[in-house]
Scaffold this motif. Sequence first.
Motif, mmCIF file in Angstrom:
data_model
loop_
_atom_site.group_PDB
_atom_site.id
_atom_site.type_symbol
_atom_site.label_atom_id
_atom_site.label_comp_id
_atom_site.label_asym_id
_atom_site.label_seq_id
_atom_site.Cartn_x
_atom_site.Cartn_y
_atom_site.Cartn_z
ATOM 1 N N ASP A 127 8.105 -9.206 0.860
ATOM 2 C CA ASP A 127 7.723 -8.397 -0.481
ATOM 3 C C ASP A 127 7.597 -6.877 0.159
ATOM 4 N N ALA A 128 7.008 -6.669 1.321
ATOM 5 C CA ALA A 128 6.894 -5.297 2.068
ATOM 6 C C ALA A 128 8.671 -4.847 2.470
ATOM 7 N N ARG A 129 9.268 -5.714 2.993
ATOM 8 C CA ARG A 129 10.658 -5.398 3.414
ATOM 9 C C ARG A 129 11.527 -4.861 2.016
ATOM 10 N N ALA A 130 11.211 -5.612 0.946
ATOM 11 C CA ALA A 130 11.892 -5.414 -0.349
ATOM 12 C C ALA A 130 11.574 -4.046 -1.067
ATOM 13 N N ALA A 131 10.410 -3.650 -0.911
ATOM 14 C CA ALA A 131 9.590 -2.439 -1.335
ATOM 15 C C ALA A 131 10.115 -1.383 -0.673
ATOM 16 N N TYR A 132 10.041 -1.523 0.801
ATOM 17 C CA TYR A 132 10.786 -0.501 1.489
ATOM 18 C C TYR A 132 12.142 -0.242 1.495
ATOM 19 N N ALA A 133 12.807 -1.208 1.175
ATOM 20 C CA ALA A 133 14.322 -1.081 1.085
ATOM 21 C C ALA A 133 14.433 -0.212 -0.505
ATOM 22 N N ALA A 134 13.833 -0.710 -1.434
ATOM 23 C CA ALA A 134 13.872 0.278 -2.763
ATOM 24 C C ALA A 134 13.532 1.585 -2.687
ATOM 25 N N ARG A 135 12.576 1.857 -1.558
ATOM 26 C CA ARG A 135 12.154 3.474 -1.563
ATOM 27 C C ARG A 135 13.152 3.940 -0.894
ATOM 28 N N VAL A 136 13.701 3.409 0.349
ATOM 29 C CA VAL A 136 14.481 4.280 1.082
ATOM 30 C C VAL A 136 15.906 4.485 0.580
ATOM 31 N N LEU A 137 16.299 3.548 -0.456
ATOM 32 C CA LEU A 137 17.479 3.697 -1.139
ATOM 33 C C LEU A 137 17.648 4.905 -1.889
#
Length: 456
Positions: A127-137
Amino acid sequence: MNAMVTASDEQMKSLDALVEMARDAERSVNAMQAARDGVLALASRLAMSMVEQQGDADEAELTLRTVAAELAAALRVSDRTVQRRMADAEVKVDRFPAVWAAQGAGRISAGHTRVIVDAGMHIDDPDARAAYAARVLEFAEDESPNRLRPIAERLAEQYQARSLDERHQEARETRTVWVKEHPDGMSELGVFGPTALVHGALDRLTQTAKSLTAAQKQSTDSEPGEEAAADLRTLAQKRADLALDLLLTGAPAGHDTPDGLLSAIVAKVTVTVPALTLMGATGIESPAAELEGRSPIDPQTARMLAGAASGWDRVLTHPIGGAMLAVDRYRPGKELKRHLRARDQRCRFPGCGMPVRDSDLDHTKDAASGGPTADDNLAALCRRHHVLKHHSPWHVIQLGDGLLEWTSPTGHVYIDRPPPQNTVTFTDNTRHADDHPDDRPADPWAATSEALLAPF
């Protein structure tokens, strides 16, 4: 005069068409690279499914090697190369599916994907990895890969379960030195170690090389009757010679001046430390310290450097948006230069990541034409883009709040924003469905990728 100024309308139309063709080709290349990653990830999963059917985990490596060899023979490349690509592809597809889908849709490049994956590799919670990916995109679609790297590393720190101090102590155990052989009697000496020390070593070499050049020039000027042999070495060559001199003798003995000028030079690094990080605040999510606005460093090292500093700049930021408001300093100095360097951090030409220390502070509207020497008419430009601004049809204006609007010779407009500050921001935890509407059309690549990977 730059030839672009006198170019015909037909030539400019041709250039504009080439720009659009290059953009479309780049999207297609990125999409095809993502498709290849999907195929390689499927091949890796297929190999593992074969192993699971037999229930023999010891056969996993051999099975992967066999599948890689099959693909390598068909692609006419090394099976080791294919196996490495399979492992990389599986990480992208399995751990960062949104990033892979964005590349497949042509929204980001393979370079952006590599930066995002490298920075977020050690975020273990899905979940943290998905949240990170969404923000950095959100940043990846507007920034070049080299500009994205410090942003991605900063965001990744917010989703790490383990502190940077803890991870740094563990990473220090892997410090090493290596030699790589090259043709023509040359070899490469590499050092892997703590960021502050490595950058400090490079800074000392740079200062020493520049001081050596200045001392040689002064010696030649003071003795005009004697012809001194010209030192034609570049700065990079002098740094390399000095590094080996220091390592072999313990001091730059082969280069030093009679008064020991070079031995007295000490390294200099620039570190940004959020106040809460400096204080060691607990219970508050404070960002990591950063070296030159590029590389995170552990808080313990940052606090040590801050404690030994004779003074430091204070960057005041907005508590909600994080935008820089002002810069001041305990000791008097050149406030405007510090303000601009803290705001810009790197060259302000679109896509350029050259650090501000290697850039000029340029008047957007020339001082000779009445342009004021103020923060809303100054911006950092590296020498390459400084020359481009003054001697080509590229045009730039300032929109306020540090925003630069660049117009290309063909009329394309690019907005360059100052990089986000390394600071803490505070937000309202209450969110509404219409706060951040996503009116982007459905991504067909994402649907295709889910269907493609469903059997595995």
